[in-house]
Design a protein around this motif. Structure first.
Motif, short mmCIF file in Angstrom:
data_model
loop_
_atom_site.label_atom_id
_atom_site.label_comp_id
_atom_site.label_asym_id
_atom_site.label_seq_id
_atom_site.Cartn_x
_atom_site.Cartn_y
_atom_site.Cartn_z
N GLU A 191 0.84 -1.20 0.00
CA GLU A 191 0.00 0.00 0.00
C GLU A 191 0.88 1.24 0.00
O GLU A 191 1.89 1.29 0.67
N LEU A 192 0.46 2.24 -0.77
CA LEU A 192 1.18 3.50 -0.83
C LEU A 192 0.46 4.55 0.00
O LEU A 192 -0.76 4.53 0.14
N ARG A 193 1.24 5.48 0.54
CA ARG A 193 0.66 6.62 1.23
C ARG A 193 0.84 7.82 0.32
O ARG A 193 1.95 8.16 -0.07
N GLU A 194 -0.26 8.44 -0.05
CA GLU A 194 -0.25 9.58 -0.95
C GLU A 194 -1.10 10.69 -0.35
O GLU A 194 -1.98 10.45 0.46
N GLU A 195 -0.80 11.91 -0.76
CA GLU A 195 -1.58 13.06 -0.33
C GLU A 195 -2.20 13.73 -1.55
O GLU A 195 -1.65 13.66 -2.64
N VAL A 196 -3.31 14.39 -1.32
CA VAL A 196 -4.00 15.09 -2.40
C VAL A 196 -3.19 16.31 -2.81
O VAL A 196 -2.68 17.04 -1.97
N ARG A 197 -3.04 16.51 -4.11
CA ARG A 197 -2.29 17.68 -4.61
C ARG A 197 -3.14 18.94 -4.53
O ARG A 197 -4.32 18.93 -4.87
N GLY A 198 -2.53 20.02 -4.08
CA GLY A 198 -3.15 21.33 -4.14
C GLY A 198 -4.29 21.59 -3.17
O GLY A 198 -4.95 22.60 -3.27
N MET A 199 -4.53 20.71 -2.24
CA MET A 199 -5.61 20.91 -1.28
C MET A 199 -5.01 20.92 0.11
O MET A 199 -4.13 20.14 0.42
N LYS A 200 -5.49 21.81 0.98
CA LYS A 200 -5.05 21.81 2.37
C LYS A 200 -5.93 20.87 3.17
O LYS A 200 -7.13 20.81 2.94
N GLN A 201 -5.32 20.18 4.10
CA GLN A 201 -6.08 19.32 5.00
C GLN A 201 -6.76 20.20 6.05
O GLN A 201 -6.29 21.29 6.36
N ALA A 202 -7.85 19.74 6.62
CA ALA A 202 -8.56 20.48 7.65
C ALA A 202 -7.63 20.71 8.83
O ALA A 202 -6.95 19.80 9.29
N GLY A 203 -7.56 21.94 9.32
CA GLY A 203 -6.75 22.27 10.47
C GLY A 203 -5.33 22.68 10.14
O GLY A 203 -4.59 23.09 11.03
N GLU A 204 -4.90 22.61 8.90
CA GLU A 204 -3.53 22.99 8.53
C GLU A 204 -3.30 24.49 8.62
O GLU A 204 -2.18 24.93 8.81
N ASP A 205 -4.34 25.28 8.48
CA ASP A 205 -4.17 26.73 8.50
C ASP A 205 -4.18 27.30 9.91
O ASP A 205 -4.11 28.51 10.10
N GLY A 206 -4.27 26.41 10.92
CA GLY A 206 -4.23 26.85 12.30
C GLY A 206 -5.58 27.22 12.89
O GLY A 206 -5.69 27.55 14.05
N SER A 207 -6.62 27.16 12.10
CA SER A 207 -7.94 27.52 12.60
C SER A 207 -8.68 26.35 13.21
O SER A 207 -9.73 26.51 13.78
N GLY A 208 -8.12 25.14 13.04
CA GLY A 208 -8.87 23.98 13.35
C GLY A 208 -8.83 23.34 14.59
O GLY A 208 -9.56 22.69 15.14
#
Length: 76
Positions: A59-76
């Motif tokens: 299994e590979l671990r991949e992240e979505v391109r160009g999208m921020k995860q919830a809480g990454e901007d510090g508001s979460g």
């Protein structure tokens, strides 16, 4: 599938047993995980994801391109 069943003259069963229901659930789970995690299908996911590493056996671990995860901007 419905067209194939109609052409071969088959009909849907009256009842679905518990074993059949369980097998369908396992099959559906495995069928959905293959395009989502399998390394063989990674070229199809490449335009939408970026490689991060390995998350488990085969299994590979991949992240979505160009999208921020919830809480990454510090508001979460």
């Amino acid at each position: 599938m419905a067209a194939v069943a109609r052409l071969t003259g088959r009909r849907a069963p009256e009842k679905i047993g518990l074993l059949d229901l369980g097998l369908m659930g396992v099959f559906t789970h495995r069928l959905s995980r293959t395009p989502a995690k399998d390394p063989v299908v990674s070229p199809l996911r490449a335009p939408f994801t970026k490689y991060v590493g390995v998350s488990g056996p085969s299994e590979l671990r991949e992240e979505v391109r160009g999208m921020k995860q919830a809480g990454e901007d510090g508001s979460g």
